[in-house]
Write a protein that holds these residues in place. Structure first.
Motif, short mmCIF file in Angstrom:
data_model
loop_
_atom_site.label_atom_id
_atom_site.label_comp_id
_atom_site.label_asym_id
_atom_site.label_seq_id
_atom_site.Cartn_x
_atom_site.Cartn_y
_atom_site.Cartn_z
N VAL A 1 0.86 -1.19 0.00
CA VAL A 1 0.00 0.00 0.00
C VAL A 1 0.89 1.24 0.00
O VAL A 1 1.77 1.38 0.86
N ASN B 1 -3.00 3.02 4.74
CA ASN B 1 -1.70 2.83 5.38
C ASN B 1 -1.45 3.83 6.50
O ASN B 1 -1.02 3.46 7.59
N ASN C 1 -2.32 -4.68 6.02
CA ASN C 1 -1.45 -4.45 4.88
C ASN C 1 -0.14 -5.19 5.05
O ASN C 1 0.46 -5.14 6.14
#
Length: 477
Positions: free
Chosen positions: A368, A375, A385
């Protein structure tokens, strides 16, 4: 098990039903499950006045009297265990097994507070550090700070309310609490149990209210402390309006875990999947960023994706369910937007990503971009993530590349790396060989940077709810 149709608020220790204005929905069905009274500014003012009157009698309570109140609460919560868990499952959409776990922690928190209520120690301090202070002796103790304002969140409506209420009683502080309007019932049941005790009149009020009508919780100068748990944006805005009172903030995070190449991958897998998706990811210390050493990255990624795809989503009353609904469709749609934005910016969707009402699939993204909300902000939903690293110091720097700093998890067998992480990571707590979302209710818990001010954990909250009062004695010499 059925809930009542209507629940009162608690004003100066007593149930009051001035209206039934607050409708609370079953978060899975979306239907109104029950209604509670909603506090007006006039009711909030009466509660604050009652807390002011109660400040002196609360401060005079003996340690054993405070302990007995807290012990009574813990015992009654055990008696009402199933009711509390069912109510939490309905109002928060929390899977029933997780709801039972939170009731267990509620009991623990009051039990710990009962113990700490008899341990309010001070210190004798020699003052003769120079000739002018020869013969002087210092003694200090902690005294209650006075009336406290508490604002609690929706995601742990029982235990995070308990982390304010229980230390206040243990310290001898009257309080007025505003539980989250989406999930007020847990705090109201705590109030129902407190009303069975002989606390001084005005010792507590528990007042469901919408944020728009609750400015007095923040601005009223009769409060000596504001304790808020919620989002960073709201928390820091409240601090700016709080005036002279002390403020403690337990705010958000986008917690990271590091999986080093020597980690026990089977153990890390079980814990990380739990930490990322437990109660639909709606935890401020939930695992959001997973940093994996490049030597094991591909293997561990495959393991994470396969395990995540097995998670059962659905009705939170079904014991097979691991992922229930998010707190609202609005929040689910917000998170879906973040996922779509990340994919459009170049992230890879590894699994999940679909939305049905308030039900968001457990979602894993890879690579990301740093500027994406998925994020850099707090997901507060079932999203994590993945990213790879090659160097330990690089991984530590990636953890610190966040405006938040609540907790972090590291999986490694290297004690030197553990100590380096403890020295380097800008967080309130580092958890070794477990996830960022691990918490025991007596430990000092809280964050740095945008994640807040102060610490919870009964003894540490009691310190925030007290002031040091010094006594200096000149002795004949």
């Amino acid at each position: 098990m059925n809930l009542r149709d209507f629940y009162p608020l608690y004003l100066n220790n007593k149930p009051e039903q001035p209206n039934t204005d607050l409708a609370v929905t079953d978060k899975f069905t979306g239907e109104v499950a029950f209604r509670t009274a909603q506090a007006t500014p006039e009711i909030i003012d009466q509660a604050i006045a009652g807390a002011v009157r109660a400040a002196e009698p609360m401060a005079r309570l003996a340690s054993y009297e405070k302990r007995d109140v807290l012990d009574h609460c813990a015992a009654r919560f055990r008696d009402r265990f199933d009711e509390l868990a069912y109510a939490l499952c309905v109002e928060a959409g929390k899977p029933i097994g997780d709801s039972e776990g939170e009731v267990t922690r509620l009991i623990d928190t009051f039990r710990i507070a009962a113990e700490e209520s008899t341990r309010n120690y001070g210190e004798v301090q020699p003052l003769d550090i120079s000739p002018r202070a020869k013969g002087y002796l210092g003694i200090w103790k902690r005294v209650p700070i006075g009336p406290c304002s508490f604002i609690s969140p929706f995601n742990f409506p029982l235990n995070l309310a308990a982390h304010k209420i229980a230390p206040a009683i243990a310290m001898g502080c009257p309080f007025v609490m505003k539980p989250a309007s989406l999930t007020p019932l847990g705090a109201l049941i705590i109030g129902e149990v407190l009303a069975e005790t002989e606390l001084p009149e005005g010792a507590f009020s528990i007042l469901p209210a919408h944020r728009e009508g609750a400015d007095l919780f923040t601005t009223d100068e009769r409060f000596k402390l504001l304790s808020f748990t919620g989002s960073a944006e709201v928390g820091w805005a409240l601090k700016a309006k709080a005036g002279k009172k002390k403020v403690t903030l337990e705010l958000g995070g986008n917690a990271a875990v590091i999986v080093d190449q020597d980690a026990d991958l089977d153990h890390a897998l079980e814990r990380i999947v739990f930490g990322a998706f437990y109660q639909s990811g709606q935890s401020c210390i939930g695992v959001q960023r997973i940093l994996i050493h490049e030597a094991i990255y591909d293997r561990f990624k495959e393991m994470l994706v396969a395990k995540t795809k097995t998670l059962v989503a659905g009705n939170p009353h079904d014991r097979k369910t691991f992922i229930g609904p998010m707190i609202s469709e609005k929040e689910a749609q917000r998170l879906k937007g973040w996922i779509d934005e990340a994919v459009a910016a170049g992230a890879t969707l590894l699994c999940g990503g679909k939305l049905d009402g308030a039900m968001m699939e457990a979602t894993l993204l890879e690579n990301v971009p740093a500027g994406c909300d998925a994020n850099k902000e707090e997901a507060f939903g079932p999203l994590a993530n993945l990213a790879r690293f090659s160097d330990w110091k690089q991984a530590l720097a990636q953890v610190n590349a966040s405006r938040y700093g609540l907790q972090a998890g590291i999986f490694t067998a290297d004690i030197h790396k553990v100590l380096e992480a403890w020295d380097t990571l800008e967080v309130g707590g580092v958890v070794v060989n477990d996830i960022s979302s691990y918490r025991v209710d007596n430990m000092p818990y809280g964050g740095v940077k945008d994640s807040g001010l102060g610490r919870e954990g009964i003894r540490f909250a009691m310190e925030d709810m007290s002031e040091i009062r010094n006594l200096i004695i000149r002795r004949k010499v």
